[in-house]
Design a protein around this motif. Structure first.
Motif, mmCIF file in Angstrom:
data_model
loop_
_atom_site.group_PDB
_atom_site.id
_atom_site.type_symbol
_atom_site.label_atom_id
_atom_site.label_comp_id
_atom_site.label_asym_id
_atom_site.label_seq_id
_atom_site.Cartn_x
_atom_site.Cartn_y
_atom_site.Cartn_z
ATOM 1 N N LYS A 407 68.355 56.105 45.921
ATOM 2 C CA LYS A 407 68.808 54.807 45.420
ATOM 3 C C LYS A 407 69.044 54.748 43.907
ATOM 4 N N LYS A 441 60.081 44.653 42.146
ATOM 5 C CA LYS A 441 60.145 43.664 43.227
ATOM 6 C C LYS A 441 61.210 42.593 42.966
ATOM 7 N N SER A 442 61.278 42.084 41.743
ATOM 8 C CA SER A 442 62.229 40.983 41.474
ATOM 9 C C SER A 442 62.717 41.043 40.028
ATOM 10 N N GLU A 444 65.550 40.253 38.713
ATOM 11 C CA GLU A 444 66.342 39.109 38.272
ATOM 12 C C GLU A 444 65.453 37.971 37.785
ATOM 13 N N ASN A 466 68.352 44.114 42.427
ATOM 14 C CA ASN A 466 67.213 43.923 43.334
ATOM 15 C C ASN A 466 67.443 44.769 44.580
ATOM 16 N N GLN A 467 66.578 45.757 44.803
ATOM 17 C CA GLN A 467 66.735 46.672 45.935
ATOM 18 C C GLN A 467 66.105 46.142 47.218
ATOM 19 N N GLY A 468 65.484 44.949 47.144
ATOM 20 C CA GLY A 468 64.855 44.396 48.346
ATOM 21 C C GLY A 468 63.667 45.217 48.813
ATOM 22 N N LEU A 469 62.902 45.756 47.872
ATOM 23 C CA LEU A 469 61.795 46.646 48.221
ATOM 24 C C LEU A 469 60.617 45.873 48.807
ATOM 25 N N SER A 470 59.964 46.488 49.787
ATOM 26 C CA SER A 470 58.728 45.932 50.321
ATOM 27 C C SER A 470 57.576 46.289 49.390
ATOM 28 N N ASP A 471 56.420 45.657 49.611
ATOM 29 C CA ASP A 471 55.246 45.962 48.792
ATOM 30 C C ASP A 471 54.859 47.430 48.933
ATOM 31 N N GLU A 473 56.877 49.950 49.635
ATOM 32 C CA GLU A 473 57.859 50.764 48.915
ATOM 33 C C GLU A 473 57.622 50.726 47.415
#
Length: 491
Positions: A407, A441-442, A444, A466-471, A473
């Motif tokens: 990524k 995580k965020s 932006e 924002n890659q939309g990662l989970s906790d 990840e």
């Protein structure tokens, strides 16, 4: 009194005389074209390459024995053990052996997987033959033999062989055999193509996902209609893994085993060419400018579709399922369902590094990428992910490394210098865990209020997406960054 008959007779006589008088002035009659030849059933059959009356469906019964083979796991002149496909061997009878084994393979840097194999490798060796050839196949189930230096493979179990290129009774030829048993059977190849072979023992899904598959290339009787300079095999497959629940390790690396939950929901961790994440990036296929390359491509699945593409060229010919009668011209991608194959041919237009990729880019991000090296510079990291560092020694950092390479490499490196964004080596020394976790995580939201985030945007001009990662990840990324900061030397 009836005047009709005499009047009609007189008129007819005049008409006959008139035609006779004018006969010499008429243009000559056009020659009559011969009637098209009508194919009789006999001549039609003689011209039909798929005439079933000329196919060989006669096969002796399979032979089952308790004789254990202890020699090489794979043997036969018709076998190719790597991506380079050997030339067709002239013998019409081809004897091949593919024994089953359980062993540990490395499917990605630092990812050791408990696999089941044909011929002691994943994918199994490719078989090359021609329509009309006779295949004499033998297999010993050696799943109960410990792999050299490894004592932690899966338990011994039943295995079998299913050749998609064969026309035989499955109940006879594809039966499952126990550890220590040997099965032999034979068949004649009746159709050309690129075919899959795999273990057909229930649950078939688990056996294929564990590595039991390979390719059979069957040429037409007269060979292919084109000549090429290079021939390679590309087998796409999926791996569904999880760290071993008993926390076993091999050479300090966590052992990974089949994840049945991911398998049934079609959520692979890795989608790869020839059994390894970015394997043909590490070892590219070779070609030269101006050469014609023929790839034998097979998507074994077991569950997802492939959209095969080569960046920088166009497929001059595509033969679906590997049969030249199923021809397309000038294609950009080839869509292959599970167990579907194709032959693609293309010209290398000029010096360069040509990227083979599954254009379902979620699959490419999981490792379905390779290179054809044709004398040019290295490949574009936006299309593939060149490993940036050595292999971490824990599962969480390994997962973070693979995620970073899939990524982030277009914008960042680890110790390779600044790119579109900063070199991230030393990032855990510049920022604490809480700040990095919030940023991953965020980003932006942090750009609205955080001074460090605003300063980075001012310097680099490109906002962190924002890659939309989970906790989980996010934890993996942090584990990798910490490992890199402790092990990678600054340039």
């Amino acid at each position: 009194m009836n005047h009709t008959a005499p009047t009609y007779a007189a008129g007819l006589a005049v008409l006959v005389l008139t035609l006779a008088a004018c006969g010499e002035r008429e243009p000559p009659a056009r020659p009559i074209a011969p009637a098209p030849a009508v194919s009789t059933p006999a001549t039609a059959a003689a011209d039909d390459a798929y005439d079933v009356t000329k196919m060989d469906f006669k096969t002796p019964p399979a032979v089952l024995s308790s004789e254990r083979h202890t020699g090489p796991f794979a043997s036969g002149d018709a076998l190719s053990l790597g991506a380079l496909l050997k030339p067709l061997q002239p013998a019409q009878v081809k004897e091949i052996r593919l024994d089953t084994t359980h062993k540990i393979i490395e499917i990605a840097p630092g990812v050791k997987f408990s696999a089941w194999t044909f011929g002691d490798q994943v994918p199994g060796p490719a078989v090359r033959a021609r329509v009309g050839d006779r295949i004499k196949f033998t297999m010993t189930n050696r799943s109960d033999e410990p792999a050299p230096g490894v004592q932690m493979t899966a338990a011994p179990m039943m295995h079998s062989m299913d050749f998609h290129a064969a026309m035989v009774s499955p109940q006879d030829k594809y039966r499952s055999i126990a550890p220590g048993q040997t099965i032999s059977f034979e068949f004649t190849l009746n159709y050309p193509g690129v075919f899959m072979y795999h273990c057909g023992t229930p649950m078939v899904l688990e056996h294929i996902a564990s590595g039991m598959y390979g390719m059979v290339v069957v040429e037409p009787r007269g060979g292919y209609p084109t000549k090429v300079d290079r021939e390679y095999t590309v087998v796409q497959s999926e791996f569904y893994t999880r760290p071993d629940p008993t926390k076993r390790k091999l050479d300090g690396q966590p052992l990974h085993v089949l994840d049945n939950d991911r398998l049934r929901s079609k959520q692979p961790n890795y989608t790869v060419f020839n059994g390894r994440y970015n394997g043909m990036v590490d070892v590219p296929l070779q070609a030269k400018p101006g050469e014609r390359v023929r790839l034998f491509v097979l998507n074994v699945g077991p569950s997802n579709t492939s959209s095969f593409h080569v960046v920088g060229t166009i497929f001059d010919r595509v033969w679906m399922d590997g049969n030249p009668d199923n021809q397309f011209r000038g294609m950009q991608t080839v869509l292959l369902g599970s167990s579907s194959g194709a032959i693609v041919e293309f010209i290398i237009p000029e010096a360069g590094s040509y990227v083979m990729v599954d254009h379902h880019f979620a699959n490419a991000a999981q490792g379905a990428v390779g290179l054809i090296a044709a004398g040019g510079p290295g490949g574009d990291p936006e299309h593939h992910n060149i490993p940036a560092t050595a292999t971490p020694d824990n599962a969480q950092a390994v997962a973070g490394k693979l995620a970073f390479e899939s990524k982030c490499l277009a914008c960042h490196s680890i110790g390779g210098g600044d790119k579109l964004g900063p070199d991230l080596l030393g990032t855990t020394q510049r920022h604490d865990d809480l700040w990095l976790a919030r940023w991953l995580k965020s980003p932006e939201e942090m750009l609205k209020t955080d001074a460090k985030a605003k300063a980075m945007l001012e310097k680099w001009k490109i906002a962190m997406p924002n890659q939309g990662l989970s906790d989980e990840e996010v934890k993996q990324y942090l584990a990798y960054f910490k490992w890199a900061d402790a092990h990678v030397k600054k340039p």
